[in-house]
Design a protein around this motif. Sequence first.
Motif, PDB file in Angstrom:
ATOM      1  N   UNK A  75       0.769  -1.007   0.043  1.00 29.27           N
ATOM      2  CA  UNK A  75       0.058  -0.068  -0.148  1.00 29.27           C
ATOM      3  C   UNK A  75       0.958   1.154  -0.019  1.00 29.27           C
ATOM      4  N   UNK A  76       0.478   2.286  -0.728  1.00 26.39           N
ATOM      5  CA  UNK A  76       1.212   3.629  -0.888  1.00 26.39           C
ATOM      6  C   UNK A  76       0.336   4.477  -1.094  1.00 26.39           C
ATOM      7  N   UNK A  77       0.733   5.820  -1.189  1.00 26.51           N
ATOM      8  CA  UNK A  77       0.010   6.976  -1.467  1.00 26.51           C
ATOM      9  C   UNK A  77       0.646   7.641  -2.728  1.00 26.51           C
ATOM     10  N   UNK A  78      -0.145   8.199  -3.629  1.00 26.25           N
ATOM     11  CA  UNK A  78       0.253   9.056  -4.864  1.00 26.25           C
ATOM     12  C   UNK A  78      -0.678  10.201  -4.894  1.00 26.25           C
ATOM     13  N   UNK A  79       0.427  11.229  -5.261  1.00 24.04           N
ATOM     14  CA  UNK A  79      -0.332  12.632  -5.244  1.00 24.04           C
ATOM     15  C   UNK A  79      -1.030  12.712  -6.656  1.00 24.04           C
ATOM     16  N   UNK A  80      -2.368  13.239  -6.620  1.00 21.64           N
ATOM     17  CA  UNK A  80      -3.078  13.609  -7.895  1.00 21.64           C
ATOM     18  C   UNK A  80      -2.848  14.997  -8.069  1.00 21.64           C
ATOM     19  N   UNK A  81      -3.295  15.259  -9.109  1.00 22.86           N
ATOM     20  CA  UNK A  81      -3.164  16.955  -9.845  1.00 22.86           C
ATOM     21  C   UNK A  81      -4.761  17.307  -9.471  1.00 22.86           C
ATOM     22  N   UNK A  82      -4.973  18.465  -9.879  1.00 18.94           N
ATOM     23  CA  UNK A  82      -6.239  18.875 -10.002  1.00 18.94           C
ATOM     24  C   UNK A  82      -6.970  18.460 -11.024  1.00 18.94           C
ATOM     25  N   UNK A  83      -8.484  18.474 -11.180  1.00 20.34           N
ATOM     26  CA  UNK A  83      -9.285  17.535 -11.981  1.00 20.34           C
ATOM     27  C   UNK A  83      -8.929  17.628 -13.258  1.00 20.34           C
ATOM     28  N   UNK A  84      -8.835  16.446 -14.178  1.00 22.56           N
ATOM     29  CA  UNK A  84      -8.723  16.257 -15.420  1.00 22.56           C
ATOM     30  C   UNK A  84      -8.426  14.991 -16.033  1.00 22.56           C
ATOM     31  N   UNK A  85      -7.883  14.804 -16.992  1.00 20.35           N
ATOM     32  CA  UNK A  85      -7.664  13.385 -17.799  1.00 20.35           C
ATOM     33  C   UNK A  85      -8.127  13.418 -19.185  1.00 20.35           C
ATOM     34  N   UNK A  86      -8.138  12.266 -19.525  1.00 17.24           N
ATOM     35  CA  UNK A  86      -7.793  10.868 -19.003  1.00 17.24           C
ATOM     36  C   UNK A  86      -6.359  10.594 -18.998  1.00 17.24           C
ATOM     37  N   UNK A  87      -5.828   9.885 -17.907  1.00 15.33           N
ATOM     38  CA  UNK A  87      -4.642   9.517 -17.598  1.00 15.33           C
ATOM     39  C   UNK A  87      -4.435   8.047 -17.672  1.00 15.33           C
ATOM     40  N   UNK A  88      -3.114   7.700 -17.800  1.00 15.89           N
ATOM     41  CA  UNK A  88      -3.019   6.248 -17.353  1.00 15.89           C
ATOM     42  C   UNK A  88      -2.205   6.192 -15.911  1.00 15.89           C
ATOM     43  N   UNK A  89      -2.443   4.984 -15.323  1.00 18.56           N
ATOM     44  CA  UNK A  89      -1.767   4.830 -14.146  1.00 18.56           C
ATOM     45  C   UNK A  89      -1.010   3.314 -14.081  1.00 18.56           C
ATOM     46  N   UNK A  90       0.308   3.392 -13.948  1.00 17.09           N
ATOM     47  CA  UNK A  90       1.134   2.154 -14.274  1.00 17.09           C
ATOM     48  C   UNK A  90       1.483   1.573 -12.961  1.00 17.09           C
ATOM     49  N   UNK A  91       1.357   0.148 -12.597  1.00 16.54           N
ATOM     50  CA  UNK A  91       1.807  -0.346 -11.293  1.00 16.54           C
ATOM     51  C   UNK A  91       2.722  -1.540 -12.126  1.00 16.54           C
ATOM     52  N   UNK A  92       3.785  -1.559 -11.321  1.00 14.06           N
ATOM     53  CA  UNK A  92       4.805  -2.723 -11.849  1.00 14.06           C
ATOM     54  C   UNK A  92       5.375  -3.420 -10.677  1.00 14.06           C
ATOM     55  N   UNK A  93       5.206  -4.786 -10.956  1.00 19.19           N
ATOM     56  CA  UNK A  93       5.857  -5.554  -9.920  1.00 19.19           C
ATOM     57  C   UNK A  93       6.513  -6.729 -10.556  1.00 19.19           C
TER      58      UNK A  93
END
Length: 466
Positions: A75-93
């Motif tokens: 578990x971790x935390x990730x800072x988000x920006x102001x409203x917008x998008x679309x974005x991608x979110x990549x998780x690597x393990x």
Amino acid sequence: MKKTHPIIGFVLILILPLALHSQTKLPTFFSDHMVLQQNEEVAIWGWDDAGKKINIEGSWGQKATTKTDGSGKWETRLQTPSAGGPYTLTISGNDEIQLQDVMIGEVWICSGQSNMQMTLNGYGNQPIFDAGDAILYANQSGIRMYTGARKASVEAMTDMEGTWQVSSTKNAPGFSAAAYFFGRVLEDVLEVPVGLIITSWGGSKVEAWMDKKSLRKSNVNEFPNEVPEKAPNHAPTLLYNGMIKPLVPFTAKGFLWYQGESNVSNADEYTQLFSDMITLWRSDFQNPDMPFYFVEIAPYNYGGRNSSFLREAQLQTMLQLPNTGMAGTMDLGNCTNIHPGNKKDVGRRLALWALSQTYGLEGFQYSGPVYHSMKKTDDHKIILSFDHAGNGLSTFGQPLKGFEIAGKDGNFVPAEATIGRNAQVTVWSSQVSNPQVVRYGFSNCPEATLYNMEKLPAPSFRTDFK
């Protein structure tokens, strides 16, 4: 004994470690089309091999790194920006997962029983008013909704079934009507993407949405060892374990709640139970001041049980617990249908609370008039004063109804009432020479017509509440 061919054995030796190799996994609500809360360090978590390094990267330019614990959880935390998008979110393990079409905006968790669960499609012959237009224009909305499957569990679950869906004419019919109408107002006013997580079960009791520790405060000490075949949505802790715990600690702006009908029979316990549930959820989601807005149960014929005591318990929760608010429904009920069709005004009134008290917009009223105090007059009348009525009170052309008055004997009779200046109502009856107590809308299905000037209805109340 049959022998394994040496070539096959060699291949097994090569692929067996791969077969045992863990996959990088995420809860279902971290998926394509999701909405993350804007301008926050949002919680993100999942599973992989024990001791595995996990890299998280949002295409908006933020990264985070963590490592799984001995059980494989990370578990971790990730800072988000102001409203917008679309974005991608990549998780690597062990694997790389790339979530597509991720929006950043405002996220609300919506729970309760059938009136929250009820979709724009309605229930059989029980329609949702204005659903046709809502669906027709759904392609013009950026709302995304995740609807969790109904699941009762003795043990705390770590995941749930469900998918994020984008508002469209195809998807909207299956959206929670109350939540969707709430989201449309937020979207229109704030001009941001809105994510709504629906975790509700028709007919559920508040006890089912709480844990053992919080329930023991109300002397609930018997808990199921297995999921009962009949009414699992009534059993203490089972929906909390199956439908709230998997979401913890998802980062959201606040909660919406539409429940109470199933607790009319133990209304005297509801204020404590409800308050403890709100406190529990806020603690779980690591935000002790998290906004919690809920819907007053609407008038309906409950037979021998007087639902005004449950509405009173809801009102007291709002008055006693900070950062809570109640959307009034005294004018939206149906005496023969526990599922009133006007969910549009329900959603709008919830949104008024959020826009004012959470988002800080000014210049409009967000609550119906709430009883504040009374005084007796020399001519045997009682004058009532109200909060949330700065611009005055009105019936909007209807006769002023819903008031009853009693003397020391406690025998209530229908009362005459008039609206005066300074947000006051004068109440009297020729049958009561020495009035002591007034109550308003204090029955299952009353005619109650008191509003403030913004046409938000007053909730039921009694002046002798202790």
